[in-house]
Every structure is written in structure tokens, then in C-alpha cells.
Scaffold this active site. Structure first.
Site, mmCIF file in Angstrom:
data_model
loop_
_atom_site.group_PDB
_atom_site.id
_atom_site.type_symbol
_atom_site.label_atom_id
_atom_site.label_comp_id
_atom_site.label_asym_id
_atom_site.label_seq_id
_atom_site.Cartn_x
_atom_site.Cartn_y
_atom_site.Cartn_z
ATOM 1 N N HIS A 8 1.153 -1.228 -0.281
ATOM 2 C CA HIS A 8 -0.312 -0.465 -0.288
ATOM 3 C C HIS A 8 0.796 1.356 -0.390
ATOM 4 O O HIS A 8 0.594 2.429 -0.938
ATOM 5 C CB HIS A 8 -0.854 0.018 1.302
ATOM 6 C CG HIS A 8 -2.048 1.434 1.681
ATOM 7 N ND1 HIS A 8 -2.662 1.124 2.271
ATOM 8 C CD2 HIS A 8 -2.138 2.590 0.614
ATOM 9 C CE1 HIS A 8 -3.765 2.650 1.648
ATOM 10 N NE2 HIS A 8 -3.019 3.036 0.986
ATOM 11 N N GLU A 16 0.917 7.671 -3.163
ATOM 12 C CA GLU A 16 1.695 7.265 -1.911
ATOM 13 C C GLU A 16 3.351 8.483 -1.806
ATOM 14 O O GLU A 16 3.317 8.933 -1.290
ATOM 15 C CB GLU A 16 2.109 5.855 -1.581
ATOM 16 C CG GLU A 16 1.659 5.029 -2.358
ATOM 17 C CD GLU A 16 0.123 5.087 -1.038
ATOM 18 O OE1 GLU A 16 1.168 4.940 0.029
ATOM 19 O OE2 GLU A 16 -1.123 5.636 -0.297
ATOM 20 N N HIS A 36 2.795 10.460 1.019
ATOM 21 C CA HIS A 36 4.198 9.828 2.136
ATOM 22 C C HIS A 36 5.762 9.821 1.824
ATOM 23 O O HIS A 36 6.560 10.749 2.922
ATOM 24 C CB HIS A 36 3.740 8.766 2.378
ATOM 25 C CG HIS A 36 2.863 8.408 3.187
ATOM 26 N ND1 HIS A 36 1.698 8.527 4.036
ATOM 27 C CD2 HIS A 36 1.064 7.989 2.450
ATOM 28 C CE1 HIS A 36 0.552 8.618 4.284
ATOM 29 N NE2 HIS A 36 0.078 8.244 3.296
HETATM 30 O O1 U2P Z 1 -6.886 4.657 7.578
HETATM 31 C C1 U2P Z 1 -6.750 5.374 6.979
HETATM 32 C C2 U2P Z 1 -5.823 5.851 5.796
HETATM 33 O O2 U2P Z 1 -5.116 7.165 6.789
HETATM 34 C C3 U2P Z 1 -3.594 7.094 6.363
HETATM 35 N N1 U2P Z 1 -2.980 7.090 7.245
HETATM 36 C C4 U2P Z 1 -3.377 5.573 8.387
HETATM 37 C C5 U2P Z 1 -2.611 5.003 8.979
HETATM 38 C C6 U2P Z 1 -0.857 6.182 8.985
HETATM 39 O O3 U2P Z 1 -0.242 5.480 9.814
HETATM 40 N N2 U2P Z 1 -0.484 7.065 7.915
HETATM 41 C C7 U2P Z 1 -1.363 6.887 6.944
HETATM 42 O O4 U2P Z 1 -1.167 7.951 5.769
HETATM 43 C C8 U2P Z 1 -3.253 6.090 4.963
HETATM 44 O O5 U2P Z 1 -4.253 7.403 3.899
HETATM 45 P P1 U2P Z 1 -3.591 6.586 2.115
HETATM 46 O O6 U2P Z 1 -1.652 6.505 2.243
HETATM 47 O O7 U2P Z 1 -4.696 5.363 1.671
HETATM 48 O O8 U2P Z 1 -3.777 7.872 1.595
HETATM 49 C C9 U2P Z 1 -5.149 5.055 4.685
HETATM 50 O O9 U2P Z 1 -5.321 4.756 4.003
#
Ligand code: U2P
Length: 275
Positions: free
Chosen positions: A83, A141, A145
Site C-alpha cells: 500500500h 503515495e 508519504h
Molecule cells: O487509515 C486510513 C488512511 O489513513 C492514512 N494513514 C493511516 C495510518 C498511518 O500510519 N498513516 C497514514 O497515512 C492512509 O492514507 P493513504 O496513504 O491510503 O492515503 C490510510 O489509508
């Protein structure tokens, strides 16, 4: 041809450019990021490798498109797929959308084969990027992140390569298969047994997300040098840290079932089924 004496100068030049472009706060010594609206975010505490279980995620597939791995079957669907690699804070929150370049697929052309197989999108929807537009799963992503993974992963290519390397090194699907936890549409497994198998292999405790009693997400956590550490399954609300898991005591690991594929036409809501 470069003379030997030019090499240290080139190195120094590269190093100076690298240092001068880092978001370093000279007063505190910490790395500070800024969101696009100017908010400060401090450097992250640890990494969370978020994996998804296609057998569970793909059960929810309502329609198909070329970018949905559940339909084009290009992914490694007997495995947990990636993911994202998420930089997190110990208090259960995380930085997002830090300074960094807009996603450019050209930067990762040499990684496309393993990315398509092990980091497929399992949805048709285009997630939002940090710049107000819609983009691919990888763009989302990286921008959300990857840009906050500095100084460990310092550019897009390095972020995706690092994530693949950690994923292959800590092969959690193999650990579970070796311990007898195989994909099944009938079995239920004790979550405690699954956790113990991973603890024995990696000497750290993972965390999980479930949907209707089936494992949907599995998280492996790492220090910044990628040594495994426990995942703090905590969420901070008004300064109070609480634990949460959406999984019951016994969970399933559904097998991915290629079913009739539902295609959606780009120009209308017409759909048709194909075996
Ligand atoms: O849990 C739902 C969404 O929150 C983001 N998430 C969750 C936990 C964490 O430690 N960090 C984080 O970013 C995720 O968002 P996404 O990357 O999918 O946009 C996760 O899906």
C-alpha cells in the site's frame, strides 16, 4: 576524461548542493518540512510498511478499469501487496504532503515491472495528489508519504526502490505460508498465532486492519535504519493515546477469486460482464 584531482571537488560540489537543498532548521537541529499552506511538520519518528491483502480488498470490487489490479490480474495476488511506506510519529499521527517534487513516472521507469506486480492499485478511483489534482496510486503515495520520508529516502526513485527492498527483505507472506497460514475461503485463523509467527521471524510486533473479519491490511514497522520495531497501534485524540484494532480474535485470509469481470465504459455508466 576526469582527472583524479577533480573527483573530490565534484563530490564536494554535489554534497554542498545536497546540503543546501535540505529543509534543515539551524536553530533546533531538526529537519522541518512545510505543507503547501506553510504549516511546519517535524521529521518523522519511524516507518510503517503498509501492506494490503488482495483477497480481501478485491472482494469489494464493484467495477473494473485498466488501472484496477483486481481486474487486470497483473499483481501477485497470493501475496500481500504494497500500500505504501509511511513515515509516522510515535503519537499515532503522521506528516503528509511535505516539500518534494511532483510525481513523475519517468523517474521510476526501471522499477515499473516489480511495481506493477507488487504495488498494484486495487481500485479504479484516482486518489488526490498533494497539488489538488487526481493521480495514480503511486503518485498519491509518493506525494503524501514519500516526500515526508526525507532524509532517509531523498527522492522519488529512492523512495520506491527503498520500499521494494524492505518489502522483499521482510517477506511476510512467506512467513505466514511457512507457518501454515494459507489463503482460504473456509478457514479462520487465530490472530494471536499470526502475530506470533511474525514476531518469531522479525522480532517485532505487527499491526492489522480487518474488514468483515478478514485481514485487509498488515503493517510492519521499522526504525529509520530499517531494523524492525513494534508498531504502536495507537491513535492520539486530544493528547490521549488509545489503542484500536479492527480485527476479531479469529480472522480469515480469503483467497483471491477471479470472478466475472465487470468492465465500465469510460463514456457512460453502461457495464457488461465477462467470464
Ligand atoms: O487509515 C486510513 C488512511 O489513513 C492514512 N494513514 C493511516 C495510518 C498511518 O500510519 N498513516 C497514514 O497515512 C492512509 O492514507 P493513504 O496513504 O491510503 O492515503 C490510510 O489509508
Amino acid at each position: 576524461m576526469l582527472s583524479l584531482s577533480a573527483i573530490p571537488i565534484l563530490f564536494l560540489l554535489q554534497f554542498t548542493i545536497f546540503i543546501s537543498s535540505t529543509p534543515f532548521n539551524h536553530a533546533s537541529g531538526a529537519i522541518i518540512f512545510h505543507t503547501k499552506d506553510g504549516q511546519e511538520q517535524r521529521e518523522f519518528d519511524y516507518f510503517k510498511l503498509a501492506l494490503q491483502w488482495p483477497g480481501t480488498v478485491c472482494k469489494g470490487t464493484r467495477h473494473c478499469c485498466s488501472s484496477n489490479g483486481c481486474c487486470n490480474r497483473s499483481g501477485a495476488f497470493g501475496d500481500f501487496t504494497i500500500h505504501g511506506l509511511w513515515p509516522d510519529y510515535n503519537d499515532g499521527t503522521w506528516p503528509a504532503c511535505c516539500n518534494g517534487k511532483i510525481f513523475d513516472e519517468k523517474e521510476i521507469l526501471t522499477l515499473l515491472d516489480p511495481l506493477k506486480k507488487y504495488w498494484p492499485s486495487l481500485s479504479c478511483s484516482s486518489p488526490s495528489t498533494c497539488h489538488g489534482s487526481k493521480g495514480s496510486f503511486w503518485a498519491h503515495e509518493w506525494e503524501k508519504h514519500g516526500t515526508c520520508s526525507y532524509p532517509v529516502a531523498h527522492d522519488e526513485y529512492n523512495y520506491f526502490l527503498t520500499t521494494l527492498n524492505v518489502y522483499f527483505k521482510y517477506n511476510v507472506t512467506k512467513v505466514l505460508n511457512d507457518a501454515g497460514y494459507l489463503p482460504s475461503n473456509t478457514e479462520k485463523y487465530p490472530l494471536g498465532g499470526i502475530i506470533s509467527a511474525i514476531q518469531n521471524a522479525f522480532h517485532a510486533t505487527p499491526s492489522f486492519g480487518c474488514k468483515k473479519g478478514a485481514v485487509e491490511e498488515l503493517y510492519l514497522c521499522f526504525y529509520k535504519d530499517f531494523k524492525p520495531r513494534d508498531c504502536a497501534e495507537s491513535h492520539s485524540q486530544n493528547g490521549i493515546i488509545s489503542s484500536r484494532s479492527s480485527c476479531p480474535k479469529y480472522v480469515s485470509l480469503p483467497a483471491y477469486e477471479p470472478k466475472a469481470r465487470i468492465f465500465e465504459f469510460a463514456d457512460s455508466s453502461r457495464q457488461y460482464l465477462s467470464a
